[in-house]
Design a protein around this motif. Structure first.
Motif, PDB file in Angstrom:
ATOM      1  N   THR A  11      87.403 -51.467  20.646  1.00 10.88           N
ATOM      2  CA  THR A  11      85.884 -51.525  20.423  1.00 10.88           C
ATOM      3  C   THR A  11      85.380 -52.126  21.464  1.00 10.88           C
ATOM      4  O   THR A  11      85.800 -52.756  22.175  1.00 10.88           O
ATOM      5  CB  THR A  11      85.732 -52.437  19.199  1.00 10.88           C
ATOM      6  OG1 THR A  11      86.305 -53.690  19.129  1.00 10.88           O
ATOM      7  CG2 THR A  11      86.153 -51.798  17.885  1.00 10.88           C
ATOM      8  N   GLY A  12      83.903 -52.096  21.226  1.00 11.94           N
ATOM      9  CA  GLY A  12      83.116 -52.841  22.559  1.00 11.94           C
ATOM     10  C   GLY A  12      81.750 -53.231  22.078  1.00 11.94           C
ATOM     11  O   GLY A  12      81.377 -52.777  20.908  1.00 11.94           O
ATOM     12  N   ASP A  13      81.022 -53.868  22.702  1.00 16.22           N
ATOM     13  CA  ASP A  13      79.732 -54.207  22.222  1.00 16.22           C
ATOM     14  C   ASP A  13      78.802 -54.698  23.406  1.00 16.22           C
ATOM     15  O   ASP A  13      79.015 -55.050  24.436  1.00 16.22           O
ATOM     16  CB  ASP A  13      79.849 -55.660  21.335  1.00 16.22           C
ATOM     17  CG  ASP A  13      80.231 -56.678  22.044  1.00 16.22           C
ATOM     18  OD1 ASP A  13      79.478 -57.385  22.659  1.00 16.22           O
ATOM     19  OD2 ASP A  13      81.513 -56.949  22.218  1.00 16.22           O
ATOM     20  N   LYS A  14      77.349 -54.616  22.880  1.00 10.49           N
ATOM     21  CA  LYS A  14      76.264 -54.528  24.032  1.00 10.49           C
ATOM     22  C   LYS A  14      75.189 -54.862  23.363  1.00 10.49           C
ATOM     23  O   LYS A  14      74.750 -54.072  22.570  1.00 10.49           O
ATOM     24  CB  LYS A  14      76.410 -53.776  24.883  1.00 10.49           C
ATOM     25  CG  LYS A  14      75.417 -53.914  25.946  1.00 10.49           C
ATOM     26  CD  LYS A  14      75.913 -54.758  27.020  1.00 10.49           C
ATOM     27  CE  LYS A  14      75.266 -54.813  28.582  1.00 10.49           C
ATOM     28  NZ  LYS A  14      75.779 -55.699  29.410  1.00 10.49           N
ATOM     29  N   GLY A  15      74.667 -56.386  23.479  1.00 13.34           N
ATOM     30  CA  GLY A  15      73.620 -56.602  22.383  1.00 13.34           C
ATOM     31  C   GLY A  15      74.025 -56.281  20.863  1.00 13.34           C
ATOM     32  O   GLY A  15      74.846 -56.798  20.299  1.00 13.34           O
ATOM     33  N   ASP A  16      73.075 -55.501  20.076  1.00 11.02           N
ATOM     34  CA  ASP A  16      73.401 -55.097  18.769  1.00 11.02           C
ATOM     35  C   ASP A  16      74.169 -54.174  18.345  1.00 11.02           C
ATOM     36  O   ASP A  16      74.180 -53.553  17.343  1.00 11.02           O
ATOM     37  CB  ASP A  16      72.156 -55.478  17.892  1.00 11.02           C
ATOM     38  CG  ASP A  16      71.222 -54.263  18.099  1.00 11.02           C
ATOM     39  OD1 ASP A  16      71.304 -53.682  19.270  1.00 11.02           O
ATOM     40  OD2 ASP A  16      70.492 -54.112  17.232  1.00 11.02           O
ATOM     41  N   VAL A  68      78.925 -44.702  19.194  1.00 15.02           N
ATOM     42  CA  VAL A  68      78.205 -45.701  19.378  1.00 15.02           C
ATOM     43  C   VAL A  68      77.352 -45.938  18.066  1.00 15.02           C
ATOM     44  O   VAL A  68      76.507 -45.196  17.480  1.00 15.02           O
ATOM     45  CB  VAL A  68      77.280 -45.179  20.486  1.00 15.02           C
ATOM     46  CG1 VAL A  68      76.072 -46.468  20.935  1.00 15.02           C
ATOM     47  CG2 VAL A  68      78.079 -45.200  21.686  1.00 15.02           C
ATOM     48  N   PHE A  69      77.210 -47.028  17.591  1.00 15.29           N
ATOM     49  CA  PHE A  69      76.523 -47.631  16.377  1.00 15.29           C
ATOM     50  C   PHE A  69      75.544 -48.586  16.879  1.00 15.29           C
ATOM     51  O   PHE A  69      75.637 -49.670  17.036  1.00 15.29           O
ATOM     52  CB  PHE A  69      77.450 -48.393  15.560  1.00 15.29           C
ATOM     53  CG  PHE A  69      78.834 -47.435  15.136  1.00 15.29           C
ATOM     54  CD1 PHE A  69      78.727 -46.946  13.921  1.00 15.29           C
ATOM     55  CD2 PHE A  69      79.769 -47.544  15.876  1.00 15.29           C
ATOM     56  CE1 PHE A  69      80.035 -46.388  13.191  1.00 15.29           C
ATOM     57  CE2 PHE A  69      80.831 -46.711  15.456  1.00 15.29           C
ATOM     58  CZ  PHE A  69      80.916 -46.038  14.263  1.00 15.29           C
ATOM     59  N   LYS A  70      74.186 -48.011  17.088  1.00 12.45           N
ATOM     60  CA  LYS A  70      73.064 -48.788  17.354  1.00 12.45           C
ATOM     61  C   LYS A  70      72.631 -49.683  16.259  1.00 12.45           C
ATOM     62  O   LYS A  70      72.466 -49.294  15.055  1.00 12.45           O
ATOM     63  CB  LYS A  70      71.813 -47.875  17.716  1.00 12.45           C
ATOM     64  CG  LYS A  70      72.092 -47.555  19.263  1.00 12.45           C
ATOM     65  CD  LYS A  70      70.936 -46.560  19.648  1.00 12.45           C
ATOM     66  CE  LYS A  70      71.221 -45.856  21.093  1.00 12.45           C
ATOM     67  NZ  LYS A  70      70.130 -45.140  21.355  1.00 12.45           N
ATOM     68  N   LEU A  73      75.480 -54.597  14.717  1.00 10.80           N
ATOM     69  CA  LEU A  73      75.830 -56.084  14.920  1.00 10.80           C
ATOM     70  C   LEU A  73      74.984 -56.872  14.514  1.00 10.80           C
ATOM     71  O   LEU A  73      74.660 -58.150  14.972  1.00 10.80           O
ATOM     72  CB  LEU A  73      76.230 -56.439  16.474  1.00 10.80           C
ATOM     73  CG  LEU A  73      77.753 -55.426  16.715  1.00 10.80           C
ATOM     74  CD1 LEU A  73      77.943 -55.763  18.291  1.00 10.80           C
ATOM     75  CD2 LEU A  73      78.792 -55.795  15.869  1.00 10.80           C
ATOM     76  N   THR A  74      73.933 -56.384  13.817  1.00 13.86           N
ATOM     77  CA  THR A  74      72.578 -57.292  13.313  1.00 13.86           C
ATOM     78  C   THR A  74      72.349 -58.346  14.333  1.00 13.86           C
ATOM     79  O   THR A  74      72.246 -59.601  13.776  1.00 13.86           O
ATOM     80  CB  THR A  74      73.014 -57.822  11.865  1.00 13.86           C
ATOM     81  OG1 THR A  74      74.280 -58.637  11.855  1.00 13.86           O
ATOM     82  CG2 THR A  74      73.440 -56.945  10.987  1.00 13.86           C
ATOM     83  N   GLY A  75      71.468 -58.165  15.264  1.00 12.68           N
ATOM     84  CA  GLY A  75      70.994 -59.008  16.156  1.00 12.68           C
ATOM     85  C   GLY A  75      71.753 -59.210  17.459  1.00 12.68           C
ATOM     86  O   GLY A  75      71.349 -59.936  18.293  1.00 12.68           O
TER      87      GLY A  75
END
Length: 99
Positions: A11-16, A68-70, A73-75
């Motif tokens: 997994t990875g994340d960027k912003g929400d 990719v899940f825009k 991450l709720t904020g």
């Protein structure tokens, strides 16, 4: 069978936005994974409230795909009160999906 029997994830994340990569252990399993792991099936597995904007990118030369899940991450990491703010457990959740 569970997805984790044929693939691993990261997994990875960027912003929400969260992303989950699914990588086949064996190249011979790629065709089945590409056919069965659709955006619709992933959305149903996570539930309607998780993310309404999911995009799948396939990388056949790597026997992998990236979802990719825009808005998942709720904020975003610094603004969310959820326990797993980075979404690092999401690959494990997806790997439990029946295929």
């Amino acid at each position: 069978m569970k997805l984790h029997e044929l693939a691993h994830g990261r997994t990875g994340d960027k912003g929400d936005t969260s992303n989950i990569s699914i990588i086949a252990y064996e190249p011979a399993d790629w065709t089945q994974l590409e056919r069965e792991i659709t955006v619709e099936k992933v959305a149903a597995h996570f539930g309607a409230s998780f993310s309404k904007d999911i995009t799948r990118y396939t990388l056949p030369q790597l026997h992998a795909m990236n979802f990719v899940f825009k808005g998942a991450l709720t904020g975003g990491v610094t603004r969310s009160l959820v326990l797993d703010a980075h979404g690092k457990c999401l690959a494990s959740v997806l790997l439990e999906m029946e295929i």
